[in-house]
Write a protein that holds these residues in place. Structure first.
Motif, PDB file in Angstrom:
ATOM      1  N   THR A 269       1.044  -1.041  -0.136  1.00  0.00           N
ATOM      2  CA  THR A 269       0.146   0.143   0.011  1.00  0.00           C
ATOM      3  C   THR A 269       0.890   1.290   0.019  1.00  0.00           C
ATOM      4  OG1 THR A 269      -1.808  -1.065   1.239  1.00  0.00           O
ATOM      5  CG2 THR A 269      -1.610   1.387   1.160  1.00  0.00           C
ATOM      6  N   CYS A 270       0.334   2.232  -1.302  1.00  0.00           N
ATOM      7  CA  CYS A 270       1.407   3.346  -0.966  1.00  0.00           C
ATOM      8  C   CYS A 270       1.649   3.972   0.169  1.00  0.00           C
ATOM      9  CB  CYS A 270       0.877   4.210  -2.057  1.00  0.00           C
ATOM     10  SG  CYS A 270       1.795   5.888  -2.403  1.00  0.00           S
ATOM     11  N   PRO A 271       2.820   4.543   0.935  1.00  0.00           N
ATOM     12  CA  PRO A 271       2.492   5.144   1.954  1.00  0.00           C
ATOM     13  C   PRO A 271       2.291   6.528   2.116  1.00  0.00           C
ATOM     14  CG  PRO A 271       4.837   4.607   1.216  1.00  0.00           C
ATOM     15  CD  PRO A 271       4.062   3.846   0.256  1.00  0.00           C
ATOM     16  N   GLU A 272       2.218   6.886   0.725  1.00  0.00           N
ATOM     17  CA  GLU A 272       2.107   8.675   0.558  1.00  0.00           C
ATOM     18  C   GLU A 272       0.606   8.777   0.473  1.00  0.00           C
ATOM     19  OE1 GLU A 272       4.556  10.806   0.850  1.00  0.00           O
ATOM     20  OE2 GLU A 272       6.341   9.284   1.049  1.00  0.00           O
ATOM     21  N   CYS A 273      -0.152   7.968  -0.275  1.00  0.00           N
ATOM     22  CA  CYS A 273      -1.724   8.137  -0.591  1.00  0.00           C
ATOM     23  C   CYS A 273      -2.701   6.989  -0.232  1.00  0.00           C
ATOM     24  CB  CYS A 273      -1.815   8.408  -2.173  1.00  0.00           C
ATOM     25  SG  CYS A 273      -1.387   6.997  -3.010  1.00  0.00           S
ATOM     26  N   SER A 274      -1.589   5.703   0.230  1.00  0.00           N
ATOM     27  CA  SER A 274      -2.536   4.795   0.535  1.00  0.00           C
ATOM     28  C   SER A 274      -3.037   3.978  -0.356  1.00  0.00           C
ATOM     29  CB  SER A 274      -3.548   4.945   1.569  1.00  0.00           C
ATOM     30  OG  SER A 274      -3.010   5.704   2.816  1.00  0.00           O
ATOM     31  N   ARG A 275      -3.021   4.312  -1.781  1.00  0.00           N
ATOM     32  CA  ARG A 275      -3.572   3.499  -2.706  1.00  0.00           C
ATOM     33  C   ARG A 275      -2.886   2.092  -2.913  1.00  0.00           C
ATOM     34  NH1 ARG A 275      -5.406   6.477  -8.281  1.00  0.00           N
ATOM     35  NH2 ARG A 275      -6.617   7.945  -7.468  1.00  0.00           N
TER      36      ARG A 275
END
Length: 329
Positions: A269-275
């Motif tokens: 899961t992208c740690p910047e945007c949670s996508r």
């Protein structure tokens, strides 16, 4: 340099070869070191020939270490990085005092330097935006940059007006080709099998401060999209790698860094945007060549790639009309 501890004629010969190449890998250095060893042993009838495959990593490291110490006397240092596409470790001699414009000015004319600046602007501005981070350029796109845009004199890098400077006549198509070949031979540009030019690892090491100064906004907020982007894992510039599926997200990873990065996080899961991280959104040449439009164009053109990159850039909203140069007479 004779006062340097353990520095011999062999080390001097290696440093000269290093300067000639600008950047070396271990595999590229092995035949050079073997040739140096054999030349030094030429007068010894009992010596055995040194083959390139006999040059160990320890031997190579010793030559690199001594080259680094000696090069510092000339305001150079040895820096190392991994090639973003081939994953080979690169060792480069980087000038620590002069800026890239000063270095290139000794080789290229003012018109050629202006063209090189337009190529860099195309890589990091025109073909680099949230919907398409190509960061590369084709020869056809470079030819469109052979002459400066209409509308008067350009501005100097420091913002001063160049109205008193001689007019930039631009380059002919054949001159563009010559400059591109020279930049490849000089170790500033790579050209891929697909015909895309991009900055070499050595160029990224040497130009890093200048690229950040020229193309990034120092007043940008944290997390804001910038033209020069860095790998979340290794913190080096990304010109070939992977990006988040969200165009506004700033997470970028080198191919060679992503496995260890996600393993350390135990999730994708992208740690910047949670996508969710899909792994199929690219930075670099693949941002163009993996698109359906590019593949469709290759099928339509019988595999030819002449204008395909232009078509993709235009489709992604990053293309504007450019003034082409004059054809050779």
């Amino acid at each position: 340099m004779d006062h340097l501890s353990g520095y011999s004629s062999s080390n001097k010969a290696f440093l000269q070869a290093f300067f000639a190449h600008g950047a070396l890998t271990y595999q590229e250095a092995r035949p050079i070191i073997a040739a140096i060893v054999n030349a030094n042993n030429a007068d010894d009838p009992d010596s055995r020939e040194c083959r390139p495959d006999q040059v160990s990593e320890e031997m190579f490291s010793d030559y690199i270490d001594k080259a680094s110490t000696a090069a510092s006397l000339f305001d150079y240092e040895v820096r190392t990085t991994l090639h973003q596409a081939t994953k080979e470790r690169i060792y480069a001699l980087v000038n620590t005092t002069s800026d890239p414009q000063t270095q290139l000015a000794s080789t290229y004319t003012p018109e050629e330097l202006s063209f090189i600046k337009r190529v860099l602007d195309a890589m990091f501005e025109k073909f680099n935006h949230p919907r398409l981070e190509a960061l590369c350029i084709t020869e056809m796109q470079a030819i469109k940059l052979s002459r400066p845009p209409r509308g008067g004199q350009s501005q100097a890098d420091d913002g001063e007006d160049r109205s008193e400077a001689p007019a930039d006549r631009g380059l002919k198509h054949s001159e563009v080709e010559t400059v591109l070949e020279s930049l490849v031979e000089g170790g500033w540009l790579d050209i891929s099998r697909g015909g895309f030019y991009s900055l070499t690892p050595r160029a990224l090491l040497e130009l890093r401060p200048w690229l950040i100064h020229m193309y990034n906004d120092p007043d940008a907020e944290p997390g804001e999209w910038q033209r020069i982007k860095f790998c979340k894992a290794c913190k080096e510039i990304v010109t070939w790698g992977l990006r988040c599926s969200d165009p506004d997200c700033t997470l970028r990873l080198h191919d060679i860094c992503q496995e260890a990065f996600w393993r350390s996080r135990r999730g994708t899961t992208c740690p910047e945007c949670s996508r969710p991280w899909t792994g199929d959104h690219y930075v670099g040449e693949r941002a163009i060549t993996t698109t359906e439009a590019y593949q469709r164009g290759r099928r339509r053109n019988g595999g030819r790639r002449s204008t395909l990159a232009d078509e993709i850039v235009h489709e992604q909203g990053g293309d504007e009309e450019s003034e082409g140069g004059e054809e050779d007479e």
